[in-house]
Scaffold this motif. Structure first.
Motif, mmCIF file in Angstrom:
data_model
loop_
_atom_site.group_PDB
_atom_site.id
_atom_site.type_symbol
_atom_site.label_atom_id
_atom_site.label_comp_id
_atom_site.label_asym_id
_atom_site.label_seq_id
_atom_site.Cartn_x
_atom_site.Cartn_y
_atom_site.Cartn_z
ATOM 1 N N SER A 47 12.277 27.334 88.823
ATOM 2 C CA SER A 47 13.305 27.799 89.753
ATOM 3 C C SER A 47 14.162 26.646 90.257
ATOM 4 C CB SER A 47 12.657 28.513 90.946
ATOM 5 O OG SER A 47 11.983 27.575 91.794
ATOM 6 N N ALA A 48 13.683 25.423 90.087
ATOM 7 C CA ALA A 48 14.435 24.258 90.574
ATOM 8 C C ALA A 48 15.788 24.135 89.895
ATOM 9 C CB ALA A 48 13.624 22.982 90.351
ATOM 10 N N MET A 49 15.910 24.649 88.648
ATOM 11 C CA MET A 49 17.180 24.519 87.941
ATOM 12 C C MET A 49 18.298 25.243 88.676
ATOM 13 S SD MET A 49 18.520 23.090 85.307
ATOM 14 C CE MET A 49 17.154 22.775 84.196
ATOM 15 N N SER A 50 18.052 26.504 89.035
ATOM 16 C CA SER A 50 19.063 27.263 89.765
ATOM 17 C C SER A 50 19.359 26.631 91.121
ATOM 18 C CB SER A 50 18.587 28.704 89.939
ATOM 19 O OG SER A 50 19.513 29.450 90.695
ATOM 20 N N THR A 51 18.303 26.221 91.829
ATOM 21 C CA THR A 51 18.487 25.616 93.145
ATOM 22 C C THR A 51 19.308 24.335 93.061
ATOM 23 O OG1 THR A 51 16.346 26.515 93.854
ATOM 24 C CG2 THR A 51 17.284 24.740 95.182
ATOM 25 N N VAL A 69 9.804 33.273 87.581
ATOM 26 C CA VAL A 69 11.077 32.556 87.642
ATOM 27 C C VAL A 69 12.163 33.439 88.253
ATOM 28 C CG1 VAL A 69 12.901 31.434 86.313
ATOM 29 C CG2 VAL A 69 10.528 31.073 85.688
ATOM 30 N N ILE A 70 12.258 34.670 87.773
ATOM 31 C CA ILE A 70 13.319 35.567 88.236
ATOM 32 C C ILE A 70 13.159 35.884 89.725
ATOM 33 C CG2 ILE A 70 14.231 37.912 88.012
ATOM 34 C CD1 ILE A 70 13.614 37.656 84.979
ATOM 35 N N LEU A 71 11.944 36.173 90.156
ATOM 36 C CA LEU A 71 11.719 36.450 91.573
ATOM 37 C C LEU A 71 11.992 35.224 92.435
ATOM 38 C CD1 LEU A 71 8.494 38.672 91.494
ATOM 39 C CD2 LEU A 71 10.841 39.399 91.962
ATOM 40 N N SER A 72 11.548 34.057 91.964
ATOM 41 C CA SER A 72 11.781 32.822 92.726
ATOM 42 C C SER A 72 13.269 32.549 92.863
ATOM 43 C CB SER A 72 11.087 31.643 92.038
ATOM 44 O OG SER A 72 9.699 31.833 91.966
ATOM 45 N N ASN A 73 14.001 32.680 91.761
ATOM 46 C CA ASN A 73 15.446 32.438 91.813
ATOM 47 C C ASN A 73 16.134 33.387 92.785
ATOM 48 O OD1 ASN A 73 15.490 30.318 89.997
ATOM 49 N ND2 ASN A 73 15.976 31.581 88.231
ATOM 50 N N LEU A 105 27.113 40.133 81.692
ATOM 51 C CA LEU A 105 26.858 40.780 80.397
ATOM 52 C C LEU A 105 27.337 39.898 79.254
ATOM 53 C CD1 LEU A 105 25.803 43.266 78.938
ATOM 54 C CD2 LEU A 105 28.071 44.318 79.211
ATOM 55 N N PHE A 106 28.480 39.232 79.435
ATOM 56 C CA PHE A 106 28.960 38.269 78.438
ATOM 57 C C PHE A 106 27.948 37.149 78.244
ATOM 58 C CE2 PHE A 106 30.838 34.004 78.176
ATOM 59 C CZ PHE A 106 31.345 34.030 76.887
ATOM 60 N N VAL A 107 27.444 36.595 79.355
ATOM 61 C CA VAL A 107 26.453 35.516 79.272
ATOM 62 C C VAL A 107 25.206 36.002 78.540
ATOM 63 C CG1 VAL A 107 24.884 34.070 80.631
ATOM 64 C CG2 VAL A 107 27.281 34.285 81.302
ATOM 65 N N PHE A 108 24.765 37.229 78.861
ATOM 66 C CA PHE A 108 23.576 37.771 78.199
ATOM 67 C C PHE A 108 23.769 37.832 76.685
ATOM 68 C CE2 PHE A 108 21.394 41.358 76.271
ATOM 69 C CZ PHE A 108 20.076 41.086 76.588
ATOM 70 N N CYS A 109 24.894 38.363 76.237
ATOM 71 C CA CYS A 109 25.110 38.535 74.795
ATOM 72 C C CYS A 109 25.187 37.200 74.069
ATOM 73 C CB CYS A 109 26.377 39.348 74.550
ATOM 74 S SG CYS A 109 26.200 41.104 74.918
ATOM 75 N N LEU A 110 25.942 36.242 74.622
ATOM 76 C CA LEU A 110 26.066 34.971 73.919
ATOM 77 C C LEU A 110 24.776 34.157 74.022
ATOM 78 C CD1 LEU A 110 27.920 33.491 72.123
ATOM 79 C CD2 LEU A 110 29.080 32.487 74.092
ATOM 80 N N TRP A 115 21.145 31.898 85.712
ATOM 81 C CA TRP A 115 19.898 31.349 85.177
ATOM 82 C C TRP A 115 18.886 32.444 84.871
ATOM 83 C CZ3 TRP A 115 19.867 26.992 82.943
ATOM 84 C CH2 TRP A 115 20.704 25.953 83.383
ATOM 85 N N ASN A 116 18.852 33.500 85.667
ATOM 86 C CA ASN A 116 17.953 34.606 85.358
ATOM 87 C C ASN A 116 18.341 35.272 84.042
ATOM 88 O OD1 ASN A 116 16.393 34.232 87.619
ATOM 89 N ND2 ASN A 116 17.338 35.862 88.808
ATOM 90 N N THR A 117 19.644 35.411 83.793
ATOM 91 C CA THR A 117 20.105 35.998 82.542
ATOM 92 C C THR A 117 19.698 35.135 81.359
ATOM 93 O OG1 THR A 117 21.990 36.995 83.690
ATOM 94 C CG2 THR A 117 22.125 36.851 81.288
ATOM 95 N N MET A 118 19.862 33.835 81.488
ATOM 96 C CA MET A 118 19.443 32.918 80.424
ATOM 97 C C MET A 118 17.940 33.035 80.183
ATOM 98 S SD MET A 118 22.238 31.295 79.427
ATOM 99 C CE MET A 118 21.816 29.696 78.709
ATOM 100 N N MET A 119 17.169 33.168 81.254
ATOM 101 C CA MET A 119 15.717 33.273 81.133
ATOM 102 C C MET A 119 15.313 34.565 80.441
ATOM 103 S SD MET A 119 12.801 31.902 81.546
ATOM 104 C CE MET A 119 13.435 30.470 82.426
ATOM 105 N N VAL A 120 15.977 35.664 80.782
ATOM 106 C CA VAL A 120 15.649 36.950 80.163
ATOM 107 C C VAL A 120 15.856 36.893 78.652
ATOM 108 C CG1 VAL A 120 16.434 39.350 79.955
ATOM 109 C CG2 VAL A 120 16.020 38.367 82.205
#
Length: 384
Positions: A110-114, A53-57, A213-218, A336-341
């Motif tokens: 990956s369609a979500m980010s696109t 997902v991360i590479l595709s995005n 970083l804010f998105v990652f924490c929340l 979206w990659n941050t949300m996925m992580v």
């Protein structure tokens, strides 16, 4: 007239998200319950899935920021999902899951980010504020998540696990058909930067990295809570087995009201202030969840959770995009990659914390991440 131009795209987003929500919610359950594998086996699948997902995005975002047409990129995502669903239908098993499943379902996600990047182009062309159209798209995805997982588990319970993949294959063919018939074919953004200039621009944009970083924490706060709540409610609080499902349904229902309130909040208070209020509400909501002691208490907590997450998921993507207006696809992919992580990290982290303590402690840890997000948002780095 405006509805006729945006509704087909929202329909495409709905069907594609139903497909992906079925796979995301069901694969872990299938590996442990259907294939009788050890719980650690899930991490093999989710790890491979997340990498894809991360590479595709990242690859697709770079192409779109250089002016590539998003139409074939959505087709690649839908095709990847279709191949994975067909493979799981034909030869179900762990090896298929961690190869064809992880790769195909990962490309499909990956369609979500696109689509969110494409949605920004559609909004601009139709005179709609991006923040408003983000709210429409987030509402569509929330409804999809109310449908997809429920359908997957009902079918698995009544007809067996293989039937879920057969149904997913059918939905995938609908997704492909809608992509071919309704996705805009000429919605490429103007090319802005070379890859080297993009990297340099990102390095000079500390505000963007602070927002990520804010998105990652929340998001980590939500993912930890989401991972722990079902077992916490049933095993540690002693609520009935249907309680987690009731809480999830109420949460997603309340999300819709929160999502549609975001344009008003942005207009009245602005993005940053609205997000600060959301982070503070998240701290309260997660603490209320951690102290649940009865079914009515759980419902109140679930409603609070749905309200803060609906606000966060809609406001945050607009906030990140606003800090990288010259590279919207890059910013959307980072979000979206941050949300996925966080989804990948939360499961093992919740298990480790619960092994040492209990699942209530996992939820309290989530509140600490929410507090960290408020601190990060309050710190305002400046561009060099």
């Amino acid at each position: 007239m405006l509805v006729s131009r945006v509704f087909p795209f929202l329909g495409l987003l709905f069907v594609g998200t139903v497909c992906n929500s079925m796979a995301v919610s069901f694969m872990g359950f299938y590996i442990v319950n259907g294939l009788a594998r050890e719980p650690w086996s899930i991490s093999v699948y989710t790890g491979a899935f997340a990498v894809v997902v991360i590479l595709s995005n990242r690859i697709f975002a770079t192409r779109m920021d250089r002016g590539s047409n998003p139409f074939p990129l959505i087709g690649i995502a839908a095709s990847g999902y279709t191949l994975a669903a067909l493979a799981m239908s034909a030869t179900p098993g762990f090896l298929t899951a961690v190869t064809f499943g992880a790769i195909g379902f990962g490309i499909g996600s990956s369609a979500m980010s696109t689509k969110f990047t494409l949605g920004g182009v559609i909004a601009d062309r139709n005179g709609i504020k991006r923040s408003t159209f983000n709210a429409y798209m987030r509402a569509t995805t929330s409804i999809s998540w109310m449908v997809g997982p429920a359908v997957a588990f009902i079918v698995a319970d009544r007809s067996g696990d293989e039937a879920v993949f057969q149904l997913a294959s059918g939905f995938a063919l609908v997704w492909l058909g809608l992509w071919w018939r309704t996705a805009p074919r000429n919605a490429a953004s103007p090319s802005n930067d070379t890859q080297q200039a993009q990297a340099a621009g990102a390095a000079r944009n500390p505000e963007l990295w602070s927002a990520i970083l804010f998105v990652f924490c929340l998001a980590m706060a939500h993912s930890l809570t989401f991972s722990a709540l079902p077992i916490f409610f049933v095993q540690e609080v002693g609520l009935p087995g249907y309680a987690p499902g009731a809480a999830f349904s109420l949460k997603t229902f309340v999300e819709l009201f929160a999502i549609f309130s975001t344009p008003f909040l942005i207009g009245r208070f602005g993005l940053r202030a609205s997000l600060m209020g959301t982070a503070q509400l998240a701290i309260v909501a997660i603490l209320v969840l951690a102290t649940v002691g009865s079914f009515p208490h759980m419902l109140v907590a679930a409603a609070l959770e749905g309200f803060y997450f609906g606000l966060f998921s809609t406001l945050a993507i607009s906030f990140v995009q606003s800090l990288s207006e010259d590279r919207p696809a890059y910013a959307t992919a980072m979000y979206w990659n941050t949300m996925m992580v966080t989804l990948v990290l939360a499961g093992p982290a919740a298990g480790l914390i619960a092994q040492v303590s209990d699942f209530q402690t996992v939820i309290f840890t989530g509140s600490a991440f929410a507090a960290a997000s408020a601190i990060i948002l309050g710190w305002r780095p400046h561009r060099r």
